[in-house]
Design a protein around this motif. Structure first.
Motif, PDB file in Angstrom:
ATOM      1  N   LEU A  56       0.423  -1.258   0.088  1.00 31.09           N
ATOM      2  CA  LEU A  56       0.149  -0.192   0.419  1.00 31.09           C
ATOM      3  C   LEU A  56       0.994   1.429  -0.105  1.00 31.09           C
ATOM      4  N   GLY A  57       0.399   2.557  -0.432  1.00 31.61           N
ATOM      5  CA  GLY A  57       0.859   4.034  -0.654  1.00 31.61           C
ATOM      6  C   GLY A  57      -0.076   4.428  -1.156  1.00 31.61           C
ATOM      7  N   LEU A  58       0.339   6.066  -0.546  1.00 28.12           N
ATOM      8  CA  LEU A  58      -0.828   7.068  -0.496  1.00 28.12           C
ATOM      9  C   LEU A  58      -0.436   7.665  -1.679  1.00 28.12           C
ATOM     10  N   LYS A  59      -1.194   7.798  -2.016  1.00 29.26           N
ATOM     11  CA  LYS A  59      -1.417   8.819  -3.741  1.00 29.26           C
ATOM     12  C   LYS A  59      -2.746  10.221  -3.487  1.00 29.26           C
ATOM     13  N   GLU A  60      -1.881  11.909  -3.831  1.00 31.50           N
ATOM     14  CA  GLU A  60      -3.347  12.480  -3.943  1.00 31.50           C
ATOM     15  C   GLU A  60      -3.975  11.538  -2.811  1.00 31.50           C
ATOM     16  N   GLY A  61      -3.334  11.755  -1.824  1.00 32.57           N
ATOM     17  CA  GLY A  61      -4.827  11.575  -0.353  1.00 32.57           C
ATOM     18  C   GLY A  61      -5.396   9.792  -0.848  1.00 32.57           C
ATOM     19  N   HIS A  62      -5.124   9.440  -1.212  1.00 36.03           N
ATOM     20  CA  HIS A  62      -6.069   8.627  -1.247  1.00 36.03           C
ATOM     21  C   HIS A  62      -4.963   6.751  -1.363  1.00 36.03           C
ATOM     22  N   LEU A  63      -5.452   6.063  -0.359  1.00 38.34           N
ATOM     23  CA  LEU A  63      -4.395   4.430  -0.630  1.00 38.34           C
ATOM     24  C   LEU A  63      -4.748   4.023  -1.965  1.00 38.34           C
ATOM     25  N   ILE A  64      -3.565   3.349  -2.410  1.00 35.25           N
ATOM     26  CA  ILE A  64      -3.721   2.806  -3.460  1.00 35.25           C
ATOM     27  C   ILE A  64      -2.451   1.805  -3.091  1.00 35.25           C
ATOM     28  N   GLU A  65      -2.488   0.642  -4.462  1.00 39.26           N
ATOM     29  CA  GLU A  65      -1.562  -0.595  -4.476  1.00 39.26           C
ATOM     30  C   GLU A  65      -0.419  -0.719  -4.990  1.00 39.26           C
ATOM     31  N   ARG A  66       0.387  -1.035  -4.774  1.00 35.47           N
ATOM     32  CA  ARG A  66       1.643  -0.689  -6.043  1.00 35.47           C
ATOM     33  C   ARG A  66       2.402  -2.469  -5.741  1.00 35.47           C
ATOM     34  N   GLU A  67       2.688  -3.146  -7.237  1.00 36.93           N
ATOM     35  CA  GLU A  67       3.262  -3.774  -7.050  1.00 36.93           C
ATOM     36  C   GLU A  67       5.034  -3.382  -7.173  1.00 36.93           C
ATOM     37  N   VAL A  68       5.656  -3.529  -6.266  1.00 38.37           N
ATOM     38  CA  VAL A  68       7.145  -4.113  -5.803  1.00 38.37           C
ATOM     39  C   VAL A  68       7.752  -5.459  -6.325  1.00 38.37           C
ATOM     40  N   PRO A  69       9.416  -5.509  -6.203  1.00 38.51           N
ATOM     41  CA  PRO A  69       9.819  -7.202  -5.700  1.00 38.51           C
ATOM     42  C   PRO A  69       9.871  -7.701  -4.772  1.00 38.51           C
TER      43      PRO A  69
END
Length: 483
Positions: free
Chosen positions: A348-361
């Motif tokens: 999970l991360g934050l982008k423009e005040g919203h929680l988003i999911e990111r793919e990481v290794p």
């Protein structure tokens, strides 16, 4: 390994100054070093162990061997006389490193030079949590809700002390002078000390009352379970064998937490039904802990504990895995290649005040993988607590908060996320903090209920008795003899 050696390995020698099943007497240098550390440990126990308890005879469980039949022998013993020692699971012949770049190699019986610093860091961090929790729980015996609970507290305390011994043995045996210095430092740090605190923040938080203790043993000792399971996969065989035996003791700590919270809930529900009300003020006036307060304590302990897994992206986690030092939970039961090159995982991360999911290794997300496994396991207990509420016919559900709530470590540190996973403004978070986390008033109220109950078979008003006693003893057994 011959059957005679196997038996010798599983049986613990109690005739020695330091009980052990590692043939300590055959390594005189190590034996002398540990015998030198032992009085310092006992001084630490006298200074920082359970307050005012040294003369009590406590009905404790002691291991006489590490096999299924022998690890739980019960009897009354004074805690400073408890036979702390060094117990490893028997060696598994032909064991290999099961993951990372060393996969398929023979498991290491000595520390590989290139991994020495990382392995020492892992052992010291794990070792530091053990005395820390004893220090956090030091004063709880003075406000115990029953003899049964007091005995459970003391059992947890002596076993945390033994887990410290387990890590100190590894430091002394495999890390030379550095290890001896680290072992001394484990007795010098203090939970919550501003000058010399414990390494991990959750182990510097106070445990001021029994609801905190039950939440701590349910949630934070469960972190211990997952960390120990990951270390039980280690390519460094002595660490794997040590942690496998520690896990048999850790299970009791989580039982104390889960059953403790369950009994608090059962008593609250009983009073709610007697009074025919869900008004927290009326429930508190009856001297029990209202369900919204239990939810706030749950939110706090859950969120503080999931921070213990570390940052969601971590190069250290990748190094520990690649090096074969620390695996995943139930590593060998997983169906992938156990190398994870090219694989990804969502964080999970934050982008423009919203929680988003990111793919990481995936290699960099192994803390998050372990955290997610832990969360699944934790939610099981919360559901069992809800069954107690449901059975009482009360329309209320406890919930584990969203994993982004109240985080202090990683990408989500300082993010303003509600328990149901909504990104909110700093203003809203501040305004609703006392609705979501224990307030000063909540803690003062819970503290006001903490009166000491020590008559066998009697229980404080705010908690229900257990369904059964310990080791088939009756609930009103003399678990602690006060001398």
């Amino acid at each position: 390994m011959s059957l005679i050696q196997e038996t010798r390995m599983s049986t613990i020698n109690y005739s020695e100054k330091i009980p052990n099943n590692v043939n300590l007497s055959e390594d005189k240098t190590l034996q002398r070093a540990l015998e030198h550390w032992q009085p310092n440990y006992l001084n630490w126990w006298n200074d920082m162990g359970p307050d005012g308890s040294n003369n009590f005879d406590v009905y404790l469980r002691t291991a006489v061997s590490v096999d299924a039949d022998g690890w739980a022998q019960f009897g009354h013993v004074k805690m400073p006389d408890y036979r702390w020692g060094i117990f490893l699971n028997p060696k598994e012949e032909g064991r290999q490193v099961n993951f990372g770049e060393h996969k398929g190699e023979a498991a290491w019986q000595d520390v590989p030079g290139e991994h020495r610093a990382n392995l020492r860091r892992i052992i010291v961090t794990q070792g530091d949590t053990e005395p820390a929790s004893v220090e956090q729980q030091r004063h709880l015996g003075l406000t115990c809700p029953s003899q049964y609970d007091l005995r459970n507290l003391f059992q947890v305390n002596v076993e945390e002390g033994r887990h410290l011994w387990a890590m100190v043995y590894l430091l002394h045996k495999y890390f030379g002078r550095d290890g001896r210095e680290e072992a001394e430092a484990l007795l010098d740090r203090r939970s919550g000390d501003s000058d010399n605190p414990r390494i991990l923040q959750a182990f510097n938080e106070p445990t001021p009352d029994w609801l905190s203790f039950y939440m701590f043993t349910y949630f934070t000792d469960r972190d211990g379970k997952f960390q120990l399971c990951a270390l039980a996969e280690s390519g460094f065989d002595p660490l794997a064998r040590t942690t496998k035996f520690m896990l048999t003791e850790e299970a009791h700590h989580m039982f104390v937490g889960e059953s403790g919270v369950s009994r608090v809930i059962a008593r609250t529900c009983q009073v709610m039904n007697e009074l025919k009300t869900d008004d927290p003020a009326k429930i508190r006036a009856a001297g029990v802990i209202d369900l919204p307060t239990i939810q706030r304590y749950l939110n706090f302990h859950f969120s503080v504990t999931i921070d213990l897994f570390g940052a969601d992206e971590s190069s250290n986690a990748a190094i520990f895995y690649n090096s074969g030092l620390k695996g995943r939970y139930e590593e060998t039961k997983r169906g992938d290649d156990h190398r994870l090159q090219g694989q990804t995982y969502k964080v999970l991360g934050l982008k423009e005040g919203h929680l988003i999911e990111r793919e990481v290794p995936m290699l960099n997300a192994l803390n998050e993988v372990l955290r997610d496994d832990y969360i699944k396991d934790s939610i099981g207990g919360v559901q069992r607590w809800n069954k107690v509420i449901e059975k009482a016919g009360i329309p209320f559900k406890l919930q584990a908060p969203h994993k982004a709530f109240n985080r202090k470590i990683g990408t989500l540190a300082g993010a303003h996320i509600s328990p149901d996973g909504r990104a909110v403004s700093a203003t809203e978070f501040a305004a609703r903090q006392n609705e979501w986390l224990p307030s000063v008033e909540d803690r003062a109220f819970v503290a006001s209920l903490m009166g000491r109950v020590t008559e066998a078979g009697k229980f404080a008003n705010w908690i229900a008795p257990p369904v059964m006693g310990i080791n088939r003893q009756p609930v009103d057994f003399d678990y602690v003899r006060f001398n």
